[in-house]
Design an enzyme around this catalytic site. Structure first.
Site, mmCIF file in Angstrom:
data_model
loop_
_atom_site.group_PDB
_atom_site.id
_atom_site.type_symbol
_atom_site.label_atom_id
_atom_site.label_comp_id
_atom_site.label_asym_id
_atom_site.label_seq_id
_atom_site.Cartn_x
_atom_site.Cartn_y
_atom_site.Cartn_z
ATOM 1 N N ASN A 7 0.857 -1.181 0.000
ATOM 2 C CA ASN A 7 0.000 0.000 0.000
ATOM 3 C C ASN A 7 0.898 1.238 0.000
ATOM 4 O OD1 ASN A 7 -1.572 2.272 0.951
ATOM 5 N ND2 ASN A 7 -3.136 0.838 1.600
ATOM 6 N N ARG A 18 4.801 18.503 0.692
ATOM 7 C CA ARG A 18 5.607 19.592 0.156
ATOM 8 C C ARG A 18 5.052 20.154 -1.149
ATOM 9 N NH1 ARG A 18 10.931 20.197 2.188
ATOM 10 N NH2 ARG A 18 11.116 21.805 0.574
ATOM 11 N N HIS A 43 -5.493 3.606 -1.742
ATOM 12 C CA HIS A 43 -6.778 3.826 -1.062
ATOM 13 C C HIS A 43 -7.115 5.313 -1.139
ATOM 14 C CE1 HIS A 43 -9.510 2.647 2.562
ATOM 15 N NE2 HIS A 43 -9.993 3.714 1.945
ATOM 16 N N ARG A 45 -9.144 8.684 -0.909
ATOM 17 C CA ARG A 45 -10.265 9.179 -0.114
ATOM 18 C C ARG A 45 -10.801 10.464 -0.739
ATOM 19 N NH1 ARG A 45 -7.271 6.251 3.771
ATOM 20 N NH2 ARG A 45 -8.643 4.972 5.090
ATOM 21 N N HIS A 50 -3.996 11.923 0.542
ATOM 22 C CA HIS A 50 -2.781 11.168 0.189
ATOM 23 C C HIS A 50 -2.858 10.767 -1.286
ATOM 24 C CE1 HIS A 50 -5.597 8.112 1.568
ATOM 25 N NE2 HIS A 50 -5.389 8.431 2.832
ATOM 26 N N GLU A 70 -8.638 0.309 -3.005
ATOM 27 C CA GLU A 70 -9.527 0.217 -1.854
ATOM 28 C C GLU A 70 -10.317 1.504 -1.693
ATOM 29 O OE1 GLU A 70 -6.651 -2.466 1.093
ATOM 30 O OE2 GLU A 70 -6.958 -0.325 1.499
ATOM 31 N N THR A 100 -8.009 6.532 9.245
ATOM 32 C CA THR A 100 -7.672 5.272 8.598
ATOM 33 C C THR A 100 -8.863 4.346 8.748
ATOM 34 O OG1 THR A 100 -6.020 3.481 8.477
ATOM 35 C CG2 THR A 100 -6.634 4.271 10.674
ATOM 36 N N HIS A 190 -4.238 -4.514 7.710
ATOM 37 C CA HIS A 190 -4.330 -3.443 8.698
ATOM 38 C C HIS A 190 -3.462 -3.772 9.911
ATOM 39 C CE1 HIS A 190 -6.272 0.438 9.577
ATOM 40 N NE2 HIS A 190 -5.921 0.146 10.810
ATOM 41 N N ASP A 191 -2.403 -2.992 10.066
ATOM 42 C CA ASP A 191 -1.453 -3.103 11.171
ATOM 43 C C ASP A 191 -0.646 -4.393 11.164
ATOM 44 O OD1 ASP A 191 -2.132 -0.605 12.004
ATOM 45 O OD2 ASP A 191 -3.268 -1.225 13.773
ATOM 46 N N GLY A 213 0.917 -1.342 4.330
ATOM 47 C CA GLY A 213 1.422 -0.032 3.956
ATOM 48 C C GLY A 213 2.139 0.677 5.080
#
Length: 237
Positions: A7, A18, A43, A45, A50, A70, A100, A190-191, A213
């Site tokens: 990810n 930046r 992913h 949004r 991001h 995703e 998240t 996830h994690d 990720g």
């Protein structure tokens, strides 16, 4: 072997901070694949904090492994996925202001909605996956939507495993066994990290893919991206 999908959201976060093009998201995706990653996950949004929607199009000609997008299937997201036609779309019930992902779908409550969305994706030859909590009823509900796969939401496992509670993997194992028996493919994410991925993979039968990720990018700050990708691949063998 369980596939590793990287990810790259955090690379986009760093770039956006930046306002330029450093680090170069496209080059990073190309390098991750060259280093051995078997997929790239993004992913986007709605606020594009991001991954930007344009990134999804720019990445398309550069991803020769699996391309996984995703997100919450709002209209804008659905249109994006149908236009890009990635290998896989993973449906995640994010709220607009979520930092998240923080929960899986209630596949029973939202069955009709998911059936409609999944049908549209599958008509476009896009493999579908649904983000779910490790709950047997939700796995059964996922099957009723027509999805190809589920993605087990692993935050609870990762947290408990970090506290020394290895038994936290048990509900995930039971869900994976059920999913396999009802002909659902099994992904997870996830994690997950270098600290817990090998234990998780060894306890989850028929695990097809993990999407990682935040931990992978964080670990790479110390160990280097090429090295970290190969460390994951060895643990997933």
């Amino acid at each position: 072997m369980t596939k590793l999908s990287v990810n790259i959201n955090k690379i986009a976060t760093l770039r956006n901070s930046r306002g330029g093009n450093m680090p170069n998201l496209i080059q990073f995706a190309k390098d991750a694949q060259r280093f051995g990653a078997e997929g790239i996950t993004i992913h986007p949004r709605p606020d594009e904090r991001h991954i930007r929607y344009q990134d999804a199009y720019d990445l398309l000609p550069e991803i020769y492994t699996e391309y996984n997008i995703e997100g919450n299937p709002i209209d804008k997201f659905v249109d994006l996925v149908i236009n890009v036609k990635p290998t896989q779309v993973t449906l995640v019930p994010d709220s607009v202001d979520a930092i998240t992902s923080n929960a899986g779908w209630d596949t029973i409550k939202h069955k009709d909605f998911l059936v409609e969305v999944i049908k549209e994706f599958k008509q476009n030859n896009i493999r579908t996956s649904i983000f779910v909590d490790p709950d047997l009823k939700q796995v059964e509900g996922a099957k009723a939507t027509g999805t190809d796969r589920i993605e087990l939401y692993t935050e609870a496992f990762a947290h408990q495993y970090g506290l020394g509670n290895a038994s936290a993997v048990k509900p995930y194992k039971k869900c994976a066994e059920l999913a396999y028996n009802i002909d659902l493919g099994i992904n997870a994410g996830h994690d997950l990290s270098l600290d817990n991925i090998e234990f998780f993979k060894n306890n989850i039968p028929n695990l097809l893919e993990v999407s990682i990720g935040h931990a992978l990018i964080s670990e790479s700050l110390y160990l280097g991206i090429e090295n970290v990708i190969n460390m994951y691949l060895r643990k997933l063998e």
